[in-house]
Design an enzyme around this catalytic site. Structure first.
Site, PDB file in Angstrom:
ATOM      1  N   TYR A  53      -5.834 -44.428  -0.872  1.00 19.51           N
ATOM      2  CA  TYR A  53      -5.201 -45.431  -1.734  1.00 19.51           C
ATOM      3  C   TYR A  53      -6.090 -45.762  -2.938  1.00 19.51           C
ATOM      4  O   TYR A  53      -7.312 -45.836  -2.824  1.00 19.51           O
ATOM      5  CB  TYR A  53      -4.918 -46.706  -0.955  1.00 19.51           C
ATOM      6  CG  TYR A  53      -3.740 -46.622   0.004  1.00 19.51           C
ATOM      7  CD1 TYR A  53      -2.898 -45.522   0.053  1.00 19.51           C
ATOM      8  CD2 TYR A  53      -3.467 -47.679   0.873  1.00 19.51           C
ATOM      9  CE1 TYR A  53      -1.828 -45.459   0.926  1.00 19.51           C
ATOM     10  CE2 TYR A  53      -2.390 -47.633   1.757  1.00 19.51           C
ATOM     11  CZ  TYR A  53      -1.578 -46.519   1.786  1.00 19.51           C
ATOM     12  OH  TYR A  53      -0.525 -46.462   2.652  1.00 19.51           O
ATOM     13  N   ASN A 158       4.537 -41.499   9.470  1.00 18.72           N
ATOM     14  CA  ASN A 158       5.472 -40.489   8.949  1.00 18.72           C
ATOM     15  C   ASN A 158       5.636 -39.294   9.882  1.00 18.72           C
ATOM     16  O   ASN A 158       5.930 -38.186   9.433  1.00 18.72           O
ATOM     17  CB  ASN A 158       5.010 -40.001   7.567  1.00 18.72           C
ATOM     18  CG  ASN A 158       4.838 -41.137   6.584  1.00 18.72           C
ATOM     19  OD1 ASN A 158       5.792 -41.842   6.270  1.00 18.72           O
ATOM     20  ND2 ASN A 158       3.612 -41.342   6.108  1.00 18.72           N
ATOM     21  N   ARG A 213      12.869 -50.414  -5.932  1.00 21.36           N
ATOM     22  CA  ARG A 213      14.184 -49.921  -6.361  1.00 21.36           C
ATOM     23  C   ARG A 213      15.298 -50.898  -6.013  1.00 21.36           C
ATOM     24  O   ARG A 213      16.327 -50.950  -6.689  1.00 21.36           O
ATOM     25  CB  ARG A 213      14.485 -48.575  -5.704  1.00 21.36           C
ATOM     26  CG  ARG A 213      13.725 -47.384  -6.248  1.00 21.36           C
ATOM     27  CD  ARG A 213      14.149 -46.109  -5.538  1.00 21.36           C
ATOM     28  NE  ARG A 213      15.585 -45.911  -5.623  1.00 21.36           N
ATOM     29  CZ  ARG A 213      16.366 -45.636  -4.567  1.00 21.36           C
ATOM     30  NH1 ARG A 213      15.854 -45.539  -3.345  1.00 21.36           N
ATOM     31  NH2 ARG A 213      17.669 -45.468  -4.724  1.00 21.36           N
ATOM     32  N   LEU A 214      15.085 -51.672  -4.973  1.00 24.78           N
ATOM     33  CA  LEU A 214      16.088 -52.638  -4.549  1.00 24.78           C
ATOM     34  C   LEU A 214      16.428 -53.619  -5.668  1.00 24.78           C
ATOM     35  O   LEU A 214      17.559 -54.104  -5.769  1.00 24.78           O
ATOM     36  CB  LEU A 214      15.546 -53.399  -3.334  1.00 24.78           C
ATOM     37  CG  LEU A 214      16.528 -54.114  -2.426  1.00 24.78           C
ATOM     38  CD1 LEU A 214      17.562 -53.166  -1.868  1.00 24.78           C
ATOM     39  CD2 LEU A 214      15.772 -54.795  -1.299  1.00 24.78           C
ATOM     40  N   SER A 261       2.719 -56.149  -2.366  1.00 27.69           N
ATOM     41  CA  SER A 261       2.502 -56.944  -3.579  1.00 27.69           C
ATOM     42  C   SER A 261       1.199 -57.727  -3.518  1.00 27.69           C
ATOM     43  O   SER A 261       0.754 -58.154  -2.451  1.00 27.69           O
ATOM     44  CB  SER A 261       3.667 -57.925  -3.764  1.00 27.69           C
ATOM     45  OG  SER A 261       3.441 -58.765  -4.881  1.00 27.69           O
ATOM     46  N   GLY A 262       0.612 -57.932  -4.686  1.00 29.77           N
ATOM     47  CA  GLY A 262      -0.549 -58.803  -4.793  1.00 29.77           C
ATOM     48  C   GLY A 262      -0.168 -60.249  -5.056  1.00 29.77           C
ATOM     49  O   GLY A 262      -1.040 -61.124  -5.086  1.00 29.77           O
TER      50      GLY A 262
END
Length: 296
Positions: A53, A158, A213-214, A261-262
């Site tokens: 990351y 995954n 995307r939501l 999210s931060g």
């Protein structure tokens, strides 16, 4: 503070904080410490990382905060992943590829411990299924690193149900981290969530907001889902974020959704989903909107 939940002796907070984008948050060390404190105050005690990351920088950024405020470590669960060799300036691989070899997993676990200024990782996941994985050999690596006190629990991310089963038969796995959202529902049908219920190994869920995307996508599926969810959210008096997390949480596998999210307000909206009692008709209305047709 929300209670953690234990399965097979393993605990995570109901909502997990994801650190995928921490390098983009532009927080100094003091601000990172405060962000962690605020997450803990909300009841979010589990923090999800991966070695790759932030261009291999995210763990170290979080670790700097733990070094500055070492008392925080005992109040949290550290989760990280390894197994992807991602090309970067200091890692000039010919191509991106997967590696679940004993030497690589050990090296990445030990690097994560250094990055995070930790003596033990609460949970390490194999990030993607390695087609060259020797399940028995990888399980031996898990056993050795656990015996050495470096990793408390192991899981995968995954992985298909058969890939999970192959490794699980050699070493117990506590979770499979999967993608699930109102815009990406394949986990409902591919057997992975069924297996999670069967084994009582609660899944972790990444991208419950479909990577944003939501809220932003203008494709037909997203427009249908956003319209339906907006109507449900308005009736329930909650935000779209809270509804999306509630939709994921409604699944009987008892998943742990991960934030991305931060913004502390976004974490607060995610935690608010724990108080939402989403009925089956509202859940299926969102499913229908996503599929574009009624139930069969």
């Amino acid at each position: 503070m929300a209670n953690t939940t234990a399965v097979h002796g393993f605990e995570l907070s109901p909502i997990v904080a994801g650190l995928w984008r921490i390098a983009d948050w532009n927080l100094d060390v003091r601000q990172r410490v405060r962000w962690i404190e605020q997450a803990l105050e909300l009841g979010i005690t589990s923090f999800d990382h991966a070695d790759i990351y932030g261009g291999y920088r995210a763990e170290a950024l979080f670790g700097e905060a733990l070094k500055a405020a070492p008392g925080l470590r005992d109040r949290m669960q550290l989760v990280t992943k390894c197994g992807i060799r991602l090309r970067a300036a200091e890692k000039p691989y010919r191509i991106n590829h997967y590696d679940s070899s004993a030497a690589y997993v050990r090296a990445q676990v030990e690097q994560s411990l250094r990055n995070l200024h930790a003596e033990q990782l609460d949970l390490v996941l194999i990030h993607r299924p390695d087609y060259l994985m020797d399940a028995a050999a990888l399980a031996d690596t898990f056993t050795t690193l656990t015996r050495e006190g470096k990793v408390a629990h192991w899981g995968v991310s995954n992985h298909s149900s058969s890939q999970f089963a192959l490794l699980h038969q050699h070493h117990p796995l506590v979770t499979n981290q999967l993608e699930l959202s109102p815009l990406q529902m394949s986990a409902l049908d591919d057997g992975t969530l069924d297996q999670a219920q069967q084994l009582r190994a609660r899944p972790m869920i990444w991208s419950p907001l479909a990577g944003g995307r939501l809220f932003t996508s203008d494709d037909a599926q997203a427009l249908r889902v956003r319209a339906e969810m907006s109507a449900v959210a308005s009736r329930l008096g909650i935000s779209l974020t809270t509804l999306a997390f509630a939709w994921v949480l409604r699944h009987p596998s008892r998943p742990h959704p991960i934030t991305g999210s931060g913004r502390i307000e976004s974490l607060r909206e995610a935690m608010a989903a724990l108080e939402v009692q989403l009925d089956a008709q509202d859940w299926y209305a969102i499913w229908v909107a996503s599929k574009g047709h009624g139930v069969p």
